[in-house]
Design a protein around this motif. Structure first.
Motif, short mmCIF file in Angstrom:
data_model
loop_
_atom_site.label_atom_id
_atom_site.label_comp_id
_atom_site.label_asym_id
_atom_site.label_seq_id
_atom_site.Cartn_x
_atom_site.Cartn_y
_atom_site.Cartn_z
N ASP A 197 64.17 119.93 85.48
CA ASP A 197 64.07 119.04 86.63
C ASP A 197 63.15 117.87 86.29
OD1 ASP A 197 62.93 118.03 89.31
OD2 ASP A 197 64.59 119.30 89.93
N CYS A 198 63.68 116.65 86.44
CA CYS A 198 62.88 115.46 86.14
C CYS A 198 62.66 114.61 87.39
CB CYS A 198 63.54 114.64 85.03
SG CYS A 198 65.27 114.22 85.31
N SER A 199 62.62 115.28 88.54
CA SER A 199 62.50 114.56 89.81
C SER A 199 61.16 113.86 89.99
CB SER A 199 62.72 115.53 90.98
OG SER A 199 64.02 116.08 90.92
N ALA A 200 60.15 114.25 89.21
CA ALA A 200 58.84 113.59 89.33
C ALA A 200 58.89 112.15 88.87
CB ALA A 200 57.79 114.36 88.54
N ALA A 201 59.85 111.81 88.03
CA ALA A 201 60.00 110.44 87.56
C ALA A 201 60.71 109.61 88.62
CB ALA A 201 60.79 110.41 86.26
N ASP A 202 60.15 108.45 88.96
CA ASP A 202 60.82 107.58 89.93
C ASP A 202 62.18 107.12 89.42
OD1 ASP A 202 58.78 107.74 91.80
OD2 ASP A 202 57.69 106.04 90.95
N ASP A 203 62.28 106.91 88.12
CA ASP A 203 63.55 106.54 87.50
C ASP A 203 63.58 107.18 86.11
OD1 ASP A 203 65.86 105.49 86.51
OD2 ASP A 203 65.25 103.40 86.64
N PRO A 204 64.36 108.25 85.95
CA PRO A 204 64.36 108.94 84.66
C PRO A 204 65.18 108.25 83.58
CG PRO A 204 65.88 110.00 86.14
CD PRO A 204 65.22 108.91 86.94
N LEU A 205 66.03 107.31 83.94
CA LEU A 205 66.92 106.70 82.95
C LEU A 205 66.17 105.98 81.83
CD1 LEU A 205 69.91 105.40 85.12
CD2 LEU A 205 69.75 107.49 83.74
N PRO A 206 65.03 105.29 82.10
CA PRO A 206 64.31 104.67 80.99
C PRO A 206 63.79 105.68 79.96
CG PRO A 206 63.65 103.65 83.06
CD PRO A 206 64.50 104.85 83.41
N LEU A 207 63.73 106.96 80.33
CA LEU A 207 63.29 107.99 79.39
C LEU A 207 64.39 108.32 78.38
CD1 LEU A 207 61.62 110.48 81.91
CD2 LEU A 207 60.48 108.73 80.55
N LEU A 208 65.62 107.92 78.70
CA LEU A 208 66.77 108.33 77.91
C LEU A 208 67.32 107.18 77.08
CD1 LEU A 208 68.62 110.31 80.73
CD2 LEU A 208 67.12 111.23 78.97
N PRO A 209 68.10 107.50 76.04
CA PRO A 209 68.78 106.44 75.30
C PRO A 209 69.65 105.59 76.21
CG PRO A 209 68.94 108.52 74.14
CD PRO A 209 68.35 108.83 75.48
N ALA A 210 69.81 104.32 75.86
CA ALA A 210 70.58 103.40 76.69
C ALA A 210 72.03 103.85 76.83
CB ALA A 210 70.53 101.99 76.10
N ASP A 211 72.60 103.58 78.01
CA ASP A 211 74.02 103.83 78.28
C ASP A 211 74.42 105.30 78.11
OD1 ASP A 211 74.41 101.07 78.68
OD2 ASP A 211 74.64 100.75 76.53
N LEU A 212 73.47 106.19 78.36
CA LEU A 212 73.79 107.61 78.23
C LEU A 212 74.52 108.13 79.46
CD1 LEU A 212 73.44 109.90 76.21
CD2 LEU A 212 71.33 110.54 77.38
N GLY A 213 74.32 107.49 80.59
CA GLY A 213 74.97 107.92 81.82
C GLY A 213 74.11 107.60 83.02
N GLU A 214 74.43 108.19 84.15
CA GLU A 214 73.65 108.00 85.36
C GLU A 214 73.64 109.29 86.16
OE1 GLU A 214 75.42 104.90 87.59
OE2 GLU A 214 77.31 105.96 87.95
N PHE A 215 72.65 109.42 87.03
CA PHE A 215 72.54 110.63 87.85
C PHE A 215 73.42 110.47 89.10
CE2 PHE A 215 68.93 111.11 85.10
CZ PHE A 215 68.87 112.48 84.91
N THR A 216 74.30 111.47 89.29
CA THR A 216 75.36 111.39 90.30
C THR A 216 75.39 112.67 91.11
OG1 THR A 216 76.66 110.03 88.78
CG2 THR A 216 77.84 111.04 90.61
N ASP A 217 75.78 112.55 92.38
CA ASP A 217 75.99 113.73 93.22
C ASP A 217 77.16 114.53 92.65
OD1 ASP A 217 76.43 115.63 95.15
OD2 ASP A 217 76.61 114.23 96.82
#
Length: 319
Positions: free
Chosen positions: A99-119
């Protein structure tokens, strides 16, 4: 009333979120050496969860795919400091939820264009069954972990045990395990002398879709059998009495922590009297109406739901 009004209708195919490819390997959860080695291995897979959403991307054709992290990407998400848990083995490879919910935006932690968080619910019907099941497993377990930090017995802090699959109170020592709430979901059907086979669908006060009609559902109460729960819920919500009840299939529903137990049920009364706190409307629908819902001004439940499966399997059996 004809004896075949309610058929013992088999499930035509597995429900969404079922059919997990994982060996849960519960015997390895207490093996600290194994868990420590697995969690740091570069080939280990991690299913990240961010505020109840799952990481996904689109392939060249636009179809959604689950994104499971390995190596440095997985380490970066784990650095967010959220809870994690061992889910099992997928073709021998360890799989963890994190769980990475503590991060306001976890995408910068990941490689570019890896995806997005979706329902997950928005795309589950388009995912391969195994991927949907693993993401649902991760979502449900992480929800429990984030909501169960304190002991329900004494209020003390809880610490993870069993590789994140249990919690133990640091004060009184009580062990707590993930909770799954059983809910019955049922398609109520009857044989009308003039209209032929009909089914009962309701429009819930909680539905975001203003024209969707679905099967009735409700949680099982303490000391109640599943059949009793079916009859009680239908009677409470619509005033319709139910006789015979036939099991159809089940569906994990970790939104947040349920399992849906599906049934076909035989109505022994016809008149509808809705509970306005639960339903805005309830109606008997014919097969002709169900075959063309748009033309008749309503919508059926989503394809990933067991509600839709109960309706479609009954329609096929009546054809």
């Amino acid at each position: 009333m004809p004896e075949d009004t309610v058929l013992d209708i088999p499930a035509s195919r597995p429900n969404a979120y079922s059919g997990s490819p994982l060996d849960r390997a519960s015997n390895r959860r207490e093996d600290a050496t194994f868990i420590e080695a697995a969690i740091s291995h570069p080939d280990t897979l991690f299913a990240p969860v961010w505020r109840a959403r799952s990481l996904m991307r689109r392939d060249a054709a636009g179809a959604p795919q689950a994104v499971l992290l390995t190596g440095e990407a997985a380490s970066a998400v784990r650095m967010a400091g959220g809870p994690w848990a061992f889910l099992g083995l997928w073709d021998g490879r360890p799989v963890f939820a994190v769980d990475c919910s503590a991060a306001d935006d976890p995408l910068p932690l990941l490689p570019a264009d890896l995806g997005e968080f979706t329902d997950l619910r928005a795309v589950a019907g388009q995912l391969p069954p195994g991927e949907a099941s693993v993401l649902a497993h991760a979502r449900g377990l992480m929800h429990w972990r984030t909501k169960h930090r304190y002991c329900g017995v004494c209020g003390g802090n809880c610490e993870p045990r069993s590789a994140g699959n249990a919690m133990q109170c640091t004060q009184c020592g009580t062990q707590h395990f993930p909770r799954t709430d059983p809910a019955v979901i049922m398609l109520v059907i009857r044989q009308d002398r003039e209209l032929g086979p009909c089914c009962l669908l309701g429009h819930s006060t909680r539905f975001p879709n203003s024209v969707m009609y679905s099967t009735l559902a409700g949680f099982v109460e303490p000391g109640e059998s599943l059949e009793e729960a079916v009859r009680r819920e239908v009677l409470e919500e619509t005033g319709v009495s139910v006789g015979r009840v036939h099991y159809h299939s089940s569906q994990p529903w970790p939104f947040p922590a349920s399992i849906m137990l599906g049934f076909h049920a035989e109505a022994v009364s016809e008149r509808i009297s809705i509970d306005p706190e639960e339903l805005r409307d309830a109606r008997w629908f014919t097969l002709a109406q169900l075959r063309d819902p748009e033309a008749n001004g309503f919508a059926l439940p989503r394809l990933d739901s067991i509600a839709r499966r109960l309706i479609e399997d009954w329609m096929e059996a009546m054809a």
